[in-house]
Design a protein around this motif. Structure first.
Motif, PDB file in Angstrom:
ATOM      1  N   GLY A  17      72.576  28.696  67.344  1.00  0.00           N
ATOM      2  CA  GLY A  17      72.094  27.371  66.974  1.00  0.00           C
ATOM      3  C   GLY A  17      70.585  27.264  67.013  1.00  0.00           C
ATOM      4  O   GLY A  17      69.963  26.691  66.109  1.00  0.00           O
ATOM      5  N   ASN A  18      69.973  27.817  68.046  1.00  0.00           N
ATOM      6  CA  ASN A  18      68.526  27.750  68.175  1.00  0.00           C
ATOM      7  C   ASN A  18      67.856  28.474  67.020  1.00  0.00           C
ATOM      8  O   ASN A  18      66.863  28.004  66.469  1.00  0.00           O
ATOM      9  N   PHE A  19      68.406  29.610  66.645  1.00  0.00           N
ATOM     10  CA  PHE A  19      67.888  30.362  65.502  1.00  0.00           C
ATOM     11  C   PHE A  19      67.959  29.499  64.246  1.00  0.00           C
ATOM     12  O   PHE A  19      66.986  29.382  63.496  1.00  0.00           O
ATOM     13  N   ALA A  20      69.126  28.889  64.031  1.00  0.00           N
ATOM     14  CA  ALA A  20      69.335  28.069  62.836  1.00  0.00           C
ATOM     15  C   ALA A  20      68.466  26.815  62.836  1.00  0.00           C
ATOM     16  O   ALA A  20      68.157  26.270  61.773  1.00  0.00           O
ATOM     17  N   GLU A  21      68.051  26.358  63.988  1.00  0.00           N
ATOM     18  CA  GLU A  21      67.223  25.160  64.082  1.00  0.00           C
ATOM     19  C   GLU A  21      65.755  25.444  63.752  1.00  0.00           C
ATOM     20  O   GLU A  21      65.087  24.611  63.140  1.00  0.00           O
ATOM     21  N   TYR A  22      65.253  26.579  64.142  1.00  0.00           N
ATOM     22  CA  TYR A  22      63.827  26.860  63.984  1.00  0.00           C
ATOM     23  C   TYR A  22      63.461  27.662  62.736  1.00  0.00           C
ATOM     24  O   TYR A  22      62.405  27.455  62.147  1.00  0.00           O
ATOM     25  N   VAL A  23      64.293  28.588  62.350  1.00  0.00           N
ATOM     26  CA  VAL A  23      63.914  29.527  61.292  1.00  0.00           C
ATOM     27  C   VAL A  23      63.743  28.883  59.907  1.00  0.00           C
ATOM     28  O   VAL A  23      62.751  29.153  59.233  1.00  0.00           O
ATOM     29  N   PRO A  24      64.655  28.015  59.444  1.00  0.00           N
ATOM     30  CA  PRO A  24      64.493  27.500  58.076  1.00  0.00           C
ATOM     31  C   PRO A  24      63.178  26.759  57.827  1.00  0.00           C
ATOM     32  O   PRO A  24      62.497  27.024  56.839  1.00  0.00           O
ATOM     33  N   LEU A  25      62.824  25.836  58.715  1.00  0.00           N
ATOM     34  CA  LEU A  25      61.583  25.090  58.528  1.00  0.00           C
ATOM     35  C   LEU A  25      60.371  26.018  58.594  1.00  0.00           C
ATOM     36  O   LEU A  25      59.433  25.897  57.798  1.00  0.00           O
ATOM     37  N   THR A  26      60.388  26.942  59.521  1.00  0.00           N
ATOM     38  CA  THR A  26      59.261  27.860  59.662  1.00  0.00           C
ATOM     39  C   THR A  26      59.130  28.746  58.425  1.00  0.00           C
ATOM     40  O   THR A  26      58.018  28.987  57.939  1.00  0.00           O
TER      41      THR A  26
ATOM     42  N   THR B 135      57.598  31.463  68.623  1.00  0.00           N
ATOM     43  CA  THR B 135      58.225  30.645  67.587  1.00  0.00           C
ATOM     44  C   THR B 135      57.476  29.334  67.385  1.00  0.00           C
ATOM     45  O   THR B 135      57.143  28.961  66.250  1.00  0.00           O
ATOM     46  N   VAL B 136      57.199  28.642  68.476  1.00  0.00           N
ATOM     47  CA  VAL B 136      56.508  27.357  68.386  1.00  0.00           C
ATOM     48  C   VAL B 136      55.075  27.543  67.890  1.00  0.00           C
ATOM     49  O   VAL B 136      54.576  26.747  67.084  1.00  0.00           O
ATOM     50  N   MET B 137      54.424  28.609  68.334  1.00  0.00           N
ATOM     51  CA  MET B 137      53.065  28.878  67.848  1.00  0.00           C
ATOM     52  C   MET B 137      53.083  29.173  66.349  1.00  0.00           C
ATOM     53  O   MET B 137      52.170  28.752  65.621  1.00  0.00           O
ATOM     54  N   SER B 138      54.094  29.885  65.868  1.00  0.00           N
ATOM     55  CA  SER B 138      54.214  30.146  64.434  1.00  0.00           C
ATOM     56  C   SER B 138      54.406  28.844  63.665  1.00  0.00           C
ATOM     57  O   SER B 138      53.749  28.602  62.650  1.00  0.00           O
ATOM     58  N   LEU B 139      55.314  28.009  64.148  1.00  0.00           N
ATOM     59  CA  LEU B 139      55.588  26.729  63.500  1.00  0.00           C
ATOM     60  C   LEU B 139      54.340  25.846  63.493  1.00  0.00           C
ATOM     61  O   LEU B 139      53.951  25.298  62.457  1.00  0.00           O
ATOM     62  N   PHE B 140      53.694  25.732  64.633  1.00  0.00           N
ATOM     63  CA  PHE B 140      52.478  24.921  64.740  1.00  0.00           C
ATOM     64  C   PHE B 140      51.351  25.500  63.881  1.00  0.00           C
ATOM     65  O   PHE B 140      50.651  24.771  63.173  1.00  0.00           O
TER      66      PHE B 140
ATOM     67  N   LEU C 202      60.100  27.930  55.402  1.00  0.00           N
ATOM     68  CA  LEU C 202      59.615  27.057  54.333  1.00  0.00           C
ATOM     69  C   LEU C 202      58.098  26.921  54.411  1.00  0.00           C
ATOM     70  O   LEU C 202      57.398  27.035  53.397  1.00  0.00           O
ATOM     71  N   LEU C 203      57.584  26.697  55.606  1.00  0.00           N
ATOM     72  CA  LEU C 203      56.134  26.599  55.783  1.00  0.00           C
ATOM     73  C   LEU C 203      55.442  27.917  55.457  1.00  0.00           C
ATOM     74  O   LEU C 203      54.336  27.930  54.905  1.00  0.00           O
ATOM     75  N   LEU C 204      56.092  29.039  55.771  1.00  0.00           N
ATOM     76  CA  LEU C 204      55.540  30.349  55.431  1.00  0.00           C
ATOM     77  C   LEU C 204      55.445  30.507  53.912  1.00  0.00           C
ATOM     78  O   LEU C 204      54.425  30.976  53.394  1.00  0.00           O
TER      79      LEU C 204
ATOM     80  N   PHE D 270      51.953  35.231  60.925  1.00  0.00           N
ATOM     81  CA  PHE D 270      52.937  34.194  61.226  1.00  0.00           C
ATOM     82  C   PHE D 270      54.365  34.708  61.071  1.00  0.00           C
ATOM     83  O   PHE D 270      55.231  34.404  61.894  1.00  0.00           O
ATOM     84  N   GLY D 271      54.630  35.488  60.031  1.00  0.00           N
ATOM     85  CA  GLY D 271      55.973  36.020  59.815  1.00  0.00           C
ATOM     86  C   GLY D 271      56.403  36.969  60.922  1.00  0.00           C
ATOM     87  O   GLY D 271      57.525  36.876  61.439  1.00  0.00           O
ATOM     88  N   ALA D 272      55.509  37.864  61.307  1.00  0.00           N
ATOM     89  CA  ALA D 272      55.826  38.822  62.377  1.00  0.00           C
ATOM     90  C   ALA D 272      56.006  38.093  63.711  1.00  0.00           C
ATOM     91  O   ALA D 272      56.905  38.434  64.494  1.00  0.00           O
ATOM     92  N   SER D 273      55.179  37.089  63.966  1.00  0.00           N
ATOM     93  CA  SER D 273      55.315  36.313  65.199  1.00  0.00           C
ATOM     94  C   SER D 273      56.667  35.621  65.261  1.00  0.00           C
ATOM     95  O   SER D 273      57.308  35.579  66.316  1.00  0.00           O
TER      96      SER D 273
END
Length: 133
Positions: A51-60, A112-117, A62-64, A80-83
């Motif tokens: 679930g955690n994977f599915a929650e964070y990966v799609p938005l990140t 993960t959060v640093m990549s998203l941010f 998309l931003l990538l 960002f992708g490697a992080s």
């Protein structure tokens, strides 16, 4: 439009997601748990990893992709992708093997959060502030 860097990381992350999915399925079948978690602590952790994977990966991702479209700085997109990949692997490993806050879980979530941010900040900078500088 071709997004080779995003496609690369999305593919790697898809394989990781499939692996995590397989872990959940294998555990469910071997313990005969069809729906829910059956009170099984290991399955509870595996479901949260999934679930955690599915929650964070799609938005990140998309931003990538948006960043890759917006700029020609491949090293930044790879950073960002490697992080994100490293963060997701560390988090999944740490959560799968322990209930507590292991260094893998903490480092994985930080990456993960640093990549998203970082991606959100980079996109906003490129779109709104860079033209005015």
């Amino acid at each position: 439009m071709v997004l080779p860097v995003t496609a690369f990381y999305a593919s790697i992350l898809a394989f990781i997601y499939l692996y995590i999915t397989a872990l959940v399925i294998i555990h469910r079948r071997s313990n005969r748990i069809g729906v829910g978690d059956g009170g099984d602590e290991v399955l509870q952790r595996l479901v949260r990893v999934h679930g955690n994977f599915a929650e964070y990966v799609p938005l990140t991702l998309l931003l990538l992709a948006i960043l890759e479209i917006s700029t020609e700085i491949p090293w930044l997109i790879h950073l960002f992708g490697a992080s994100l990949v490293i963060g997701r692997v560390l988090h999944a490993y740490g959560l799968r093997h322990s209930v507590g806050a292991t260094w893998q879980r903490v480092a994985g979530m930080m990456l993960t959060v640093m990549s998203l941010f970082g991606l959100a900040s980079a996109n906003l900078t490129l779109i709104y502030w860079l033209p005015f500088l």
